[in-house]
Design a protein around this motif. Sequence first.
Motif, PDB file in Angstrom:
ATOM      1  N   CYS A   1     -31.894  12.356  -6.541  1.00 37.79           N
ATOM      2  CA  CYS A   1     -31.512  10.954  -5.987  1.00 37.79           C
ATOM      3  C   CYS A   1     -32.420  10.548  -5.173  1.00 37.79           C
ATOM      4  O   CYS A   1     -31.981   9.164  -4.806  1.00 37.79           O
ATOM      5  N   LEU A   2     -33.126  11.132  -4.317  1.00 42.11           N
ATOM      6  CA  LEU A   2     -34.090  10.801  -3.700  1.00 42.11           C
ATOM      7  C   LEU A   2     -34.683  10.066  -4.253  1.00 42.11           C
ATOM      8  O   LEU A   2     -35.543   8.834  -3.886  1.00 42.11           O
ATOM      9  N   TRP A   3     -35.546  10.236  -5.355  1.00 41.65           N
ATOM     10  CA  TRP A   3     -35.988   9.509  -6.605  1.00 41.65           C
ATOM     11  C   TRP A   3     -35.760   8.190  -6.877  1.00 41.65           C
ATOM     12  O   TRP A   3     -35.923   7.055  -6.356  1.00 41.65           O
ATOM     13  N   LEU A   4     -34.136   8.333  -7.373  1.00 36.82           N
ATOM     14  CA  LEU A   4     -33.234   7.519  -7.415  1.00 36.82           C
ATOM     15  C   LEU A   4     -33.229   6.125  -6.335  1.00 36.82           C
ATOM     16  O   LEU A   4     -32.532   5.027  -6.300  1.00 36.82           O
ATOM     17  N   VAL A   5     -33.387   6.873  -4.682  1.00 41.14           N
ATOM     18  CA  VAL A   5     -32.738   6.120  -3.655  1.00 41.14           C
ATOM     19  C   VAL A   5     -34.195   5.415  -2.895  1.00 41.14           C
ATOM     20  O   VAL A   5     -34.072   4.345  -2.302  1.00 41.14           O
ATOM     21  N   TRP A   6     -35.194   5.694  -3.159  1.00 45.34           N
ATOM     22  CA  TRP A   6     -36.282   5.192  -2.674  1.00 45.34           C
ATOM     23  C   TRP A   6     -37.036   3.952  -2.732  1.00 45.34           C
ATOM     24  O   TRP A   6     -36.565   3.788  -3.702  1.00 45.34           O
TER      25      TRP A   6
ATOM     26  N   LEU B   1     -30.537  21.494  -4.812  1.00 43.76           N
ATOM     27  CA  LEU B   1     -32.050  20.900  -4.799  1.00 43.76           C
ATOM     28  C   LEU B   1     -32.528  19.411  -4.973  1.00 43.76           C
ATOM     29  O   LEU B   1     -32.810  18.533  -5.415  1.00 43.76           O
ATOM     30  N   LEU B   2     -32.616  20.423  -7.159  1.00 49.45           N
ATOM     31  CA  LEU B   2     -32.433  19.783  -8.046  1.00 49.45           C
ATOM     32  C   LEU B   2     -31.889  18.315  -7.868  1.00 49.45           C
ATOM     33  O   LEU B   2     -32.482  17.026  -8.208  1.00 49.45           O
ATOM     34  N   VAL B   3     -30.699  18.280  -7.505  1.00 49.91           N
ATOM     35  CA  VAL B   3     -29.860  16.772  -7.516  1.00 49.91           C
ATOM     36  C   VAL B   3     -30.786  15.941  -6.749  1.00 49.91           C
ATOM     37  O   VAL B   3     -30.461  15.099  -6.487  1.00 49.91           O
ATOM     38  N   SER B   4     -30.649  17.208  -5.667  1.00 53.59           N
ATOM     39  CA  SER B   4     -30.688  15.505  -3.696  1.00 53.59           C
ATOM     40  C   SER B   4     -32.818  14.981  -4.597  1.00 53.59           C
ATOM     41  O   SER B   4     -32.929  14.135  -3.968  1.00 53.59           O
ATOM     42  N   GLY B   5     -33.446  15.838  -4.933  1.00 52.28           N
ATOM     43  CA  GLY B   5     -34.639  15.667  -5.274  1.00 52.28           C
ATOM     44  C   GLY B   5     -34.292  13.975  -6.554  1.00 52.28           C
ATOM     45  O   GLY B   5     -35.201  13.433  -6.338  1.00 52.28           O
TER      46      GLY B   5
ATOM     47  N   ALA C   1     -27.324  14.794   2.947  1.00 49.82           N
ATOM     48  CA  ALA C   1     -28.695  14.636   3.769  1.00 49.82           C
ATOM     49  C   ALA C   1     -29.667  13.430   3.905  1.00 49.82           C
ATOM     50  O   ALA C   1     -29.952  12.573   4.079  1.00 49.82           O
ATOM     51  N   PRO C   2     -30.834  13.974   3.258  1.00 42.88           N
ATOM     52  CA  PRO C   2     -32.062  13.190   3.219  1.00 42.88           C
ATOM     53  C   PRO C   2     -32.066  12.335   1.938  1.00 42.88           C
ATOM     54  O   PRO C   2     -32.894  11.346   2.731  1.00 42.88           O
ATOM     55  N   VAL C   3     -30.814  12.742   1.341  1.00 41.10           N
ATOM     56  CA  VAL C   3     -30.829  11.548   0.546  1.00 41.10           C
ATOM     57  C   VAL C   3     -30.084   9.931   0.359  1.00 41.10           C
ATOM     58  O   VAL C   3     -30.569   8.829   0.337  1.00 41.10           O
ATOM     59  N   ILE C   4     -29.009  10.150   1.321  1.00 40.04           N
ATOM     60  CA  ILE C   4     -28.254   9.832   2.793  1.00 40.04           C
ATOM     61  C   ILE C   4     -28.672   8.715   3.140  1.00 40.04           C
ATOM     62  O   ILE C   4     -28.782   7.098   3.513  1.00 40.04           O
ATOM     63  N   SER C   5     -29.796   9.770   4.018  1.00 37.54           N
ATOM     64  CA  SER C   5     -30.615   9.172   5.228  1.00 37.54           C
ATOM     65  C   SER C   5     -31.713   7.797   4.779  1.00 37.54           C
ATOM     66  O   SER C   5     -32.179   6.138   5.517  1.00 37.54           O
ATOM     67  N   ILE C   6     -32.194   8.552   3.513  1.00 37.82           N
ATOM     68  CA  ILE C   6     -33.591   7.098   3.380  1.00 37.82           C
ATOM     69  C   ILE C   6     -32.379   6.317   2.332  1.00 37.82           C
ATOM     70  O   ILE C   6     -32.812   5.358   1.929  1.00 37.82           O
ATOM     71  N   GLY C   7     -32.066   6.769   1.863  1.00 39.14           N
ATOM     72  CA  GLY C   7     -31.015   5.703   0.685  1.00 39.14           C
ATOM     73  C   GLY C   7     -30.413   4.351   1.445  1.00 39.14           C
ATOM     74  O   GLY C   7     -29.683   3.557   0.913  1.00 39.14           O
ATOM     75  N   GLY C   8     -30.083   4.706   2.862  1.00 38.44           N
ATOM     76  CA  GLY C   8     -29.161   3.586   2.817  1.00 38.44           C
ATOM     77  C   GLY C   8     -28.731   3.891   4.565  1.00 38.44           C
ATOM     78  O   GLY C   8     -28.202   2.977   5.121  1.00 38.44           O
ATOM     79  N   SER C   9     -28.549   4.950   5.117  1.00 40.73           N
ATOM     80  CA  SER C   9     -27.366   5.087   6.486  1.00 40.73           C
ATOM     81  C   SER C   9     -27.726   5.925   6.929  1.00 40.73           C
ATOM     82  O   SER C   9     -27.206   7.597   6.597  1.00 40.73           O
TER      83      SER C   9
END
Length: 291
Positions: free
Chosen positions: A280-285, A274-278, A172-180
Amino acid sequence: MYEEASNSSVLMLLHTAVYPFLAALIISVIAAKLLRASSYLGYIGGFIAGLSLIHSGLSFPPAQAIDYYSITALIGTVSVLCFTNIRQTIPRNILGLVLFGLSFYLLLNPVLKHTGLLLSLSWAAASAIVTLVYHLLQVQPKELELGNDKAERKLSVLLPTVGLMIVAGAAAPVISIGGSLLIGQLLGALGAALFAYVIVSYLTKVTQVFSCIPASLLLGGLITQSHVLADIPLSVILLITASVFVTPIAVRFSSELTNKQSIGVIFIQGVISLLVSGFCLWLVWPESSLY
């Protein structure tokens, strides 16, 4: 200004987590008492409640890509009935593949139709195959033979649903921050609804072998739409998708899991997600926020 921002955050939290959780909790309890084999309707109801709150323009018949999640929920319910009543493996899998493909096609075609029918069908077919493989991994033949009475008293039978819940919440936070923000909120609503369903199912000892099919279709639709609709990088989507398979692989290649072992699987799924989310957050930030 700060008060308005605070009110907006509270309202978002209510729509994304609290209301879907409460709706799923209530519907799951009712379904567990009245429709023992259909308690999964609880998390479907919770997600639809969240969808109607988050996406205020929800319409039926569907008019936009997001509106088709109501159809996806219906297809998921039909899929559960088909998988439950069809014992022959090949016909069941073929029918499942068709239903899964239809679900993904309806979700993706409104966005991809301008690029041609072939691309829409390709995405739908690929997504359907991945979803079918997921279910082939997590469904154990002995559970089908023994029925639900034995499986529903164990935490292990809820592991696939718990895995989907964790992945949805972590994504959820990955997609929210990344684009939608919209799709991110829907992922949060799905995670909250699944959490309520898991609680009720475990306490009431009412569950079903194929109860996670609608959840997998909803989660798969949100993940694929986040790439097609919100331009989330394909690498991020593949990483999130790969993390979904942690729990079913652990269940598939293990003997009967005790509750303690099941908690261990949940812990592993949580850490990996959590590791994947972290990562991915770095990738989409957004790059602008890094300076």
